[in-house]
Design a protein around this motif. Sequence first.
Motif: not given
Length: 325
Positions: A198-200, A211-216, A218-223, A237-242
């Motif tokens: 839903a956040g996406f 996209i998502q970033r692991c809080a432990d 820091a690996e980025l992931r999608f979907p 946590e959610a981070v905004e892609a460029s």
Amino acid sequence: MGTEAVDDVDPIGDEELYERLKTYEGRPTAAPGIGKDPVNEPMIRHWCEAMGDTNPAYTGPDGIAPPTMLQAWTMGGLSGYAERSGAYDELSALLDSVGCTSIVATDCEQEYLRPLRPGDRITFDSVIESVSPRKTTKLGAGHFITTRMDIRVDGEPVGTHRFRVLKYAPPKAGSASRRQNESHPSRRPSPVINRDNAGFWDGVEEHRLLIQRCADCAELRFPWLPGCGGCGSPRWEAVEASGGGTVYSYVVMHHPPFPAFDPPYAVGLIELAEGVRMVGNVVGVPCDEVRIGMRVRLDFIKADEAQELPVFRPLVDAATAAGVV
């Protein structure tokens, strides 16, 4: 989807039919079964190779099975399972008798309660969980049927698999609904939005690609996923892609034609600047000029009055972009 009346369904009254359909809820679709094979390392390896999943959690003496293999352990193969309940066939025949002779799979859901490990022997049972009231869709009027499979090991629940189909009556030639469909552009199918993604879609509404970033680790992931594929952490946590990226791979869709889509069109696997990949339409250039390595940028299109979608446009003209391959 609405529930308004149409002119091409049901010799039986809606209320009477729905009362009969509801009697099938809770009835088994098959006899309780036992997985033909225990959870095992060779099948896990084949699955991971096919999916390109190199997560170390799925290898070694303490490895687990990928959660998305849940349904694989219940499959009967070419020989199937000996015992099958007649309830689902009866339900299908009843809908056939009122003109709902077509069927299309709509979606599935899985819930994972604990990891499966090599040596686990699963048992399962499946029931008709729900039958919807009559719904009017662009395909035709009909009923959604949801089946639920509960999967256990030594009596302990380990997961649930739900599968949903639409059993519907296609509009008849010359009917009002057929004429309406032909005179109005079809709406694009809506994405399935659930608690995990839903956040996406909230970001898409704001024209942001999240996209998502692991809080432990820091690996980025999608979907979007409920846990990290690298370290297994459920914190993120959610981070905004460029929004920048390149075409990693692509296909040009010609067939089959489908309402709301106008083939041919290009669907790309886009490698974002952040290193993760996502699928999206490549627009703004003839589909036969899309190339691997083409630099693209994020854009948003209004697919219809109800939804916006992320797409990708070439950064430069197609001939220049093709030269980076």
